[in-house]
Design an enzyme around this catalytic site. Structure first.
Site, short mmCIF file in Angstrom:
data_model
loop_
_atom_site.label_atom_id
_atom_site.label_comp_id
_atom_site.label_asym_id
_atom_site.label_seq_id
_atom_site.Cartn_x
_atom_site.Cartn_y
_atom_site.Cartn_z
N HIS A 62 0.84 -1.20 0.00
CA HIS A 62 0.00 0.00 0.00
C HIS A 62 0.87 1.25 0.00
O HIS A 62 2.08 1.17 0.21
CB HIS A 62 -0.99 0.00 1.18
CG HIS A 62 -0.36 0.05 2.53
ND1 HIS A 62 0.54 -0.90 3.00
CD2 HIS A 62 -0.51 0.94 3.57
CE1 HIS A 62 0.90 -0.60 4.23
NE2 HIS A 62 0.29 0.51 4.61
N HIS A 64 1.69 3.74 1.88
CA HIS A 64 2.15 4.41 3.09
C HIS A 64 3.67 4.39 3.03
O HIS A 64 4.27 3.37 2.66
CB HIS A 64 1.66 3.70 4.36
CG HIS A 64 0.26 4.08 4.77
ND1 HIS A 64 -0.51 3.33 5.62
CD2 HIS A 64 -0.49 5.17 4.43
CE1 HIS A 64 -1.69 3.93 5.80
NE2 HIS A 64 -1.71 5.04 5.09
N ASP A 66 6.14 4.04 4.96
CA ASP A 66 6.99 3.04 5.62
C ASP A 66 7.07 1.73 4.83
O ASP A 66 7.82 0.83 5.20
CB ASP A 66 6.51 2.77 7.08
CG ASP A 66 5.08 2.32 7.18
OD1 ASP A 66 4.22 2.82 6.42
OD2 ASP A 66 4.78 1.45 8.03
N HIS A 67 6.34 1.65 3.72
CA HIS A 67 6.38 0.45 2.88
C HIS A 67 6.95 0.75 1.50
O HIS A 67 7.02 -0.13 0.65
CB HIS A 67 4.97 -0.13 2.74
CG HIS A 67 4.42 -0.56 4.06
ND1 HIS A 67 4.37 -1.88 4.47
CD2 HIS A 67 3.96 0.17 5.11
CE1 HIS A 67 3.88 -1.95 5.69
NE2 HIS A 67 3.62 -0.71 6.11
N HIS A 142 -7.14 -2.23 5.89
CA HIS A 142 -6.31 -1.13 6.37
C HIS A 142 -7.01 0.19 6.04
O HIS A 142 -8.02 0.22 5.37
CB HIS A 142 -4.94 -1.23 5.71
CG HIS A 142 -3.87 -0.45 6.39
ND1 HIS A 142 -3.77 -0.32 7.76
CD2 HIS A 142 -2.81 0.24 5.88
CE1 HIS A 142 -2.71 0.41 8.04
NE2 HIS A 142 -2.12 0.78 6.93
N ASP A 176 -0.29 -4.00 6.04
CA ASP A 176 -0.81 -3.80 7.38
C ASP A 176 -2.30 -4.15 7.38
O ASP A 176 -2.98 -3.87 6.40
CB ASP A 176 -0.68 -2.33 7.77
CG ASP A 176 0.75 -1.79 7.65
OD1 ASP A 176 1.66 -2.52 7.31
OD2 ASP A 176 0.94 -0.58 7.87
#
Ligand SMILES: [Zn+2]
Ligand SMILES: [Zn+2]
Length: 267
Positions: A62, A64, A66-67, A142, A176
């Site tokens: 996805h 975000h 942090d990914h 999510h 997530d």
């Protein structure tokens, strides 16, 4: 042939001194598949002696940061190393715009093509079918559109004939997500399940409000799925006591492991 999984990041949200954000590498028969690509992925790959040029495909869950924030650097390094093989990149539709941005500013002179494949499904869908492995995407629960990925080994007819006892291996990556009933069915029977465990159970309210899971919920998913082993990660920076986290998991699912950055699992 073995599946080898290298966990390159176990942090959530942002890097901290001893944890990188989400990224994993799954090696199958000499091919590398990257799962998410948080900041620090390149350095983590170097530490693990994983070749940038052997990456066959990247699967992004996805949009975000942090990914994803490690992807631009990785794409750039592949170009500098003279990569010529197409690179397949899977992820939600919005990732296409992110890749177009990258190409328009940094793509000049790259000798390889980025082949973006948009994932868009409400239930499991086969998205990648190569000689050795079949990859299925499935939606997660999510805050924004998010997908998990399941890898199922393909056995050649010859191998099945010569070794009828051999069972195809499988791995599923779920980050997530908040818990939801269908997930255990979609990852049923995998040898290894990675499931996020952002919070301990006493922070279940926070987990629900932020569309994440507790360690207990991750373990319940592994139990309901009949997984062989569970690996958890994507820890909130507040998680310091891994013994407590593991106890929480093992109450529901004894074969649980709390991953640390750099851990390698062969199965
Ligand atoms: Zn995350
Ligand atoms: Zn997220």
């Amino acid at each position: 042939m073995d599946f080898t999984l290298t966990i390159m990041g176990t942090a959530s949200a942002m890097p901290i001194s001893d944890r990188n954000p989400s990224a994993q590498a799954l090696a199958v028969h000499g091919r590398l598949f990257l799962l998410d690509c948080g900041e620090g992925t390149q350095q983590q790959m170097r530490r693990a002696h994983l070749s940038f040029l052997k990456v066959e495909a990247v699967f992004i869950t996805h949009i975000h940061g942090d990914h994803l924030f490690g992807l631009f650097g990785l794409l750039n390094t592949m170009a500098m190393y003279g990569r010529t093989a197409d690179l397949y990149v899977y992820g939600p539709q919005a990732l296409g715009s992110v890749l177009n941005f990258y190409r328009s500013f940094f793509g000049d002179g790259a000798g390889y093509e980025i082949r973006f494949v948009a994932v868009d499904c409400r239930e499991p869908q086969l998205i990648h079918d190569s000689k050795w492995v079949r990859v299925t995407a499935f939606p997660l629960n999510h805050k924004i559109e998010c997908y998990g990925y399941r890898f199922d080994e393909k056995l050649t007819e010859r191998r099945q004939r010569e070794h009828p006892e051999v069972r195809p291996k499988s791995y599923a990556y779920c980050s997530d997500t908040a818990p939801f009933p269908q997930l255990a069915e979609w990852v049923s029977g995998v040898d290894l399940l990675y499931h996020e465990a952002t919070y301990p159970r006493e922070m279940a309210d926070k987990a629900a409000a932020r569309w994440h899971s507790t360690a207990e919920q991750a373990a319940q998913c592994a139990r309901d799925a009949g997984a062989g082993r569970l690996v958890v990660g994507h820890y909130s920076s507040r998680i310091k006591d891994f013994d407590a986290l593991l106890r929480e998991c093992r109450e529901s699912f004894p074969e649980s492991i709390a991953a640390q950055d750099g851990d390698v699992f062969t199965f």
